[in-house]
Design a protein around this motif. Structure first.
Motif, PDB file in Angstrom:
ATOM      1  N   LEU A  88       0.818  -1.204   0.000  1.00 33.92           N
ATOM      2  CA  LEU A  88       0.000   0.000   0.000  1.00 33.92           C
ATOM      3  C   LEU A  88       0.858   1.263   0.000  1.00 33.92           C
ATOM      4  CD1 LEU A  88      -3.111  -0.692   2.269  1.00 33.92           C
ATOM      5  CD2 LEU A  88      -3.008  -0.375  -0.204  1.00 33.92           C
ATOM      6  N   GLU A  89       1.994   1.215   0.675  1.00 34.38           N
ATOM      7  CA  GLU A  89       2.919   2.348   0.629  1.00 34.38           C
ATOM      8  C   GLU A  89       3.432   2.549  -0.795  1.00 34.38           C
ATOM      9  OE1 GLU A  89       5.985   1.724   3.483  1.00 34.38           O
ATOM     10  OE2 GLU A  89       4.804   2.471   5.165  1.00 34.38           O
ATOM     11  N   TRP A  90       3.796   1.461  -1.443  1.00 35.88           N
ATOM     12  CA  TRP A  90       4.239   1.541  -2.828  1.00 35.88           C
ATOM     13  C   TRP A  90       3.135   2.143  -3.713  1.00 35.88           C
ATOM     14  CZ3 TRP A  90       8.634   1.572  -5.224  1.00 35.88           C
ATOM     15  CH2 TRP A  90       9.739   0.880  -4.721  1.00 35.88           C
ATOM     16  N   LEU A  91       1.915   1.687  -3.498  1.00 37.63           N
ATOM     17  CA  LEU A  91       0.799   2.157  -4.316  1.00 37.63           C
ATOM     18  C   LEU A  91       0.567   3.656  -4.099  1.00 37.63           C
ATOM     19  CD1 LEU A  91      -1.095   0.644  -6.272  1.00 37.63           C
ATOM     20  CD2 LEU A  91      -2.815   0.652  -4.456  1.00 37.63           C
ATOM     21  N   ALA A  92       0.690   4.113  -2.851  1.00 37.51           N
ATOM     22  CA  ALA A  92       0.511   5.541  -2.560  1.00 37.51           C
ATOM     23  C   ALA A  92       1.600   6.376  -3.223  1.00 37.51           C
ATOM     24  CB  ALA A  92       0.514   5.764  -1.044  1.00 37.51           C
ATOM     25  N   ILE A  93       2.842   5.892  -3.192  1.00 40.01           N
ATOM     26  CA  ILE A  93       3.939   6.607  -3.847  1.00 40.01           C
ATOM     27  C   ILE A  93       3.710   6.659  -5.359  1.00 40.01           C
ATOM     28  CG2 ILE A  93       6.388   6.443  -4.448  1.00 40.01           C
ATOM     29  CD1 ILE A  93       6.019   7.599  -1.742  1.00 40.01           C
ATOM     30  N   ALA A  94       3.298   5.534  -5.939  1.00 38.31           N
ATOM     31  CA  ALA A  94       3.030   5.487  -7.376  1.00 38.31           C
ATOM     32  C   ALA A  94       1.944   6.495  -7.751  1.00 38.31           C
ATOM     33  CB  ALA A  94       2.618   4.074  -7.785  1.00 38.31           C
ATOM     34  N   GLN A  95       0.874   6.520  -6.995  1.00 35.73           N
ATOM     35  CA  GLN A  95      -0.205   7.465  -7.254  1.00 35.73           C
ATOM     36  C   GLN A  95       0.282   8.909  -7.137  1.00 35.73           C
ATOM     37  OE1 GLN A  95      -3.245   7.311  -8.284  1.00 35.73           O
ATOM     38  NE2 GLN A  95      -4.087   9.294  -7.703  1.00 35.73           N
TER      39      GLN A  95
END
Length: 285
Positions: A88-95
């Motif tokens: 989820l941290e990765w996904l937030a950074i990607a977004q």
């Protein structure tokens, strides 16, 4: 306060100045509210992934999401000061850096949301009303960081959890910009196969009654008439909310200075002679 009808009736409040905006009854609650500012009222609440028009060379939205995300994850690692702990941290950074994801950006700050609704009105000649969406989850559907390290683990965890159509994720602030903007995200299930995503304001949570969980009860919007956007933008700057406070880096500083000139031409140049040439010499223009 009135009601306006598109697909469902969404209650709205109109604000022509900052005091009317902050005085909206929609903001007067003890619940933690979430805000999303958009420069055009016609823009729908759809995550960036589902606004894409892919060639459909893969099976469905989930495979398409996986392909995009894994490429970002591999290439982004050398540019990060420290690696995210879980997916989820990765996904937030990607977004945050513009990668299409199933996340939709929100903020816990009504002033930050108002700024994002108004900024394009300074940059461009927009005749449409701006809007700030207000989401009141009433303390429900909040999700904390999951410990899943991979996409497949997280997908399995997410699908087995008894979430409704939407849940809210408040990330660990890995980027200073996210922290400055008090950013958070809603997480959305991909449509089945290649079906279109139904905009949040047009849909109801599954497995619940419409009266109890409809967006009509959870969503409100504050309309900013196009004619009032410039005025609110100036008032917001006077209140200390600007591009640099929301993007506290050199890019944000440069953008702030550019927007200051565009949004305050009269203020900047009306007194130019007085500031730099206090004594006007005869024969000089």
């Amino acid at each position: 306060m009135s009601t306006q009808s598109n697909y469902v009736k969404i209650k709205y409040h109109e604000a022509n100045c900052l005091s009317e905006y902050l005085g909206s009854k929609f903001l007067q609650t003890d619940n933690q509210l979430f805000y999303r500012g958009l420069p055009k009222e016609s823009y729908k609440l759809i995550p960036s992934l589902f606004r894409m028009k892919p060639e459909r060379l893969v099976n469905d939205w989930s495979f398409y999401e996986f392909e995009i995300f894994t490429k970002f994850q591999k290439a982004a690692a050398p540019h990060l000061k420290f690696l995210p702990v879980h997916f989820l941290e990765w996904l937030a950074i990607a977004q945050h850096y513009g990668v299409p994801t199933r996340l939709l950006d929100w903020t816990m700050s009504p002033l930050a949301a108002l700024y994002f609704a108004l900024e394009n009105h300074v940059e461009e000649d927009i005749c449409e009303n701006a809007v700030v969406w207000v989401l009141d989850p009433n303390g429900e559907e909040l999700v904390s960081d999951a410990t899943c390290a991979s996409f497949s683990e997280w997908q399995k965890w997410f699908e087995t959890e008894e979430f409704s159509n939407t849940c809210i994720y408040h990330p660990t602030h890995l980027a200073i910009r996210v922290n400055s903007q008090q950013g958070c995200f809603t997480i959305h299930r991909p449509p089945i196969n290649w079906n279109d995503f139904i905009a949040i304001e047009e849909s109801c949570c599954p497995n619940t009654t419409e009266d109890e969980y409809s967006p009509k009860n959870k969503l409100r919007k504050i309309l900013i008439p196009a004619k009032s956007c410039s005025k609110l933008w100036v008032e917001l700057n006077l209140a200390g909310i600007n591009r640099y406070t929301l993007f506290p880096d050199l890019d944000g500083l440069g953008a702030k200075l550019r927007l200051d000139i565009k949004g305050n031409k009269r203020m900047y140049f009306q007194n130019w002679d007085k500031r730099y040439y206090p004594i006007k010499m005869d024969g000089c223009s």
